[in-house]
Write a protein that holds these residues in place. Structure first.
Motif, PDB file in Angstrom:
ATOM      1  N   ASP A 105      -4.244   0.162  -3.294  1.00  0.00           N
ATOM      2  CA  ASP A 105      -5.448   1.075  -2.405  1.00  0.00           C
ATOM      3  C   ASP A 105      -5.651   0.146  -1.048  1.00  0.00           C
ATOM      4  OD1 ASP A 105      -5.754   3.106  -4.470  1.00  0.00           O
ATOM      5  OD2 ASP A 105      -6.969   1.526  -5.493  1.00  0.00           O
ATOM      6  N   ARG A 106      -5.697  -0.918  -1.076  1.00  0.00           N
ATOM      7  CA  ARG A 106      -5.935  -1.546   0.178  1.00  0.00           C
ATOM      8  C   ARG A 106      -5.320  -2.944  -0.202  1.00  0.00           C
ATOM      9  NH1 ARG A 106     -10.426   0.862  -0.843  1.00  0.00           N
ATOM     10  NH2 ARG A 106     -11.266  -0.891  -1.714  1.00  0.00           N
TER      11      ARG A 106
ATOM     12  N   THR B 217       0.840  -1.117   0.056  1.00  0.00           N
ATOM     13  CA  THR B 217      -0.038  -0.021   0.012  1.00  0.00           C
ATOM     14  C   THR B 217       0.896   1.351  -0.079  1.00  0.00           C
ATOM     15  OG1 THR B 217      -0.174  -0.263   2.440  1.00  0.00           O
ATOM     16  CG2 THR B 217      -1.984  -1.243   1.069  1.00  0.00           C
TER      17      THR B 217
END
Length: 259
Positions: A176-177, A163
């Motif tokens: 993003d995650r 991340t």
């Protein structure tokens, strides 16, 4: 803004209540009630006049703020693509392609974006070129979520690295995650979920290999607002009205405002 009551009604196109009924929003009579209540907009303006006519191919209609596709020639189909299928409508090497799925439909459907041959999961098929452009183009940043089975035990610091961002041969990239799936960690393999908006070639596989965890299996579970859910492998289904509304909202938010 409400439509100007003094503005003359267009005489071409189809009656709004008729196209709402054809789109499956409600019966024609119920659609008239929605219009009377000010719950329908056309190109951003509230419409209360029952004589209003619209062009299903160009006008943007919403009910309670949720976009409605009134052009009934458009089709939106979710496919749970199996591995071994090339994301193409014709493969020059003769490998199995998407025509075994698109041939089920009268419309000439094409895929939105791509999935690697050895990746399974959610693929959207449509004949809506404008929407496909928005969803597939990297500049619009549509999120995709994947579940990956990787070699080795993934440490929390590795998720933080994904991340925070890593450098690949074609430039930097960050998820993003990224998270471990509950109960998905063993000594020799880990099940994790990765969400990102990049559309670069084999990006999830390359990211995970770069941090020392080659992918054994990869499935795309979500594309934008669409979840794969329990759709069986190799099966197709039309999007629900709620799914289509969410997809159209995403596309319309990304597109330039109508003049």
């Amino acid at each position: 803004m409400p439509a100007d009551a003094d503005e003359p009604l267009r005489t071409d196109g189809e009656r709004l209540q008729k196209v709402l009924a054809a789109a499956g929003v409600a019966s024609r009579r119920a659609s008239e009630i929605l219009i009377d209540a000010g719950r329908v907009t056309v190109n951003g303006s509230v419409v209360r006049e029952q004589g209003t006519r619209v062009d299903p191919a160009t006008d943007l209609v919403a009910v309670d703020g949720v976009p409605v596709q009134i052009d009934t020639s458009r089709r939106y189909v979710m496919l749970n693509k199996p591995t071994g299928i090339v994301t193409s409508l014709k493969d020059d090497r003769g490998r199995p392609d998407l025509t075994r799925f698109t041939d089920r439909f009268e419309e000439r459907l094409f895929n939105v974006g791509r999935l690697d041959t050895d990746t399974s999961g959610l693929l959207l098929l449509t004949n809506d070129g404008d929407l496909a452009h928005v969803l597939a183009h990297p500049s619009f940043g549509v999120e995709k979520t994947y579940v990956a089975l990787v070699t080795g035990r993934v440490a929390p610091r590795t998720l933080a690295t994904l991340t925070a961002g890593i450098e690949l041969e074609d430039g930097p990239i960050a998820a993003d995650r990224a998270r471990l799936m509950p109960g998905g960690s063993r000594s020799d393999a880990t099940l994790l979920e990765v969400t990102l908006h990049s559309g670069r070639n084999r990006i999830v596989r390359r990211m995970l290999e770069s941090v020392g965890h080659p992918v054994q299996e990869l499935v795309r579970r979500r594309f934008g607002p669409l979840p794969l859910g329990a759709l069986p492998l190799g099966a197709t289904r039309d999007l629900t009205k709620d799914e289509l509304g969410a997809l159209l909202a995403l596309a319309r938010a990304a597109a330039p405002e109508r003049g």
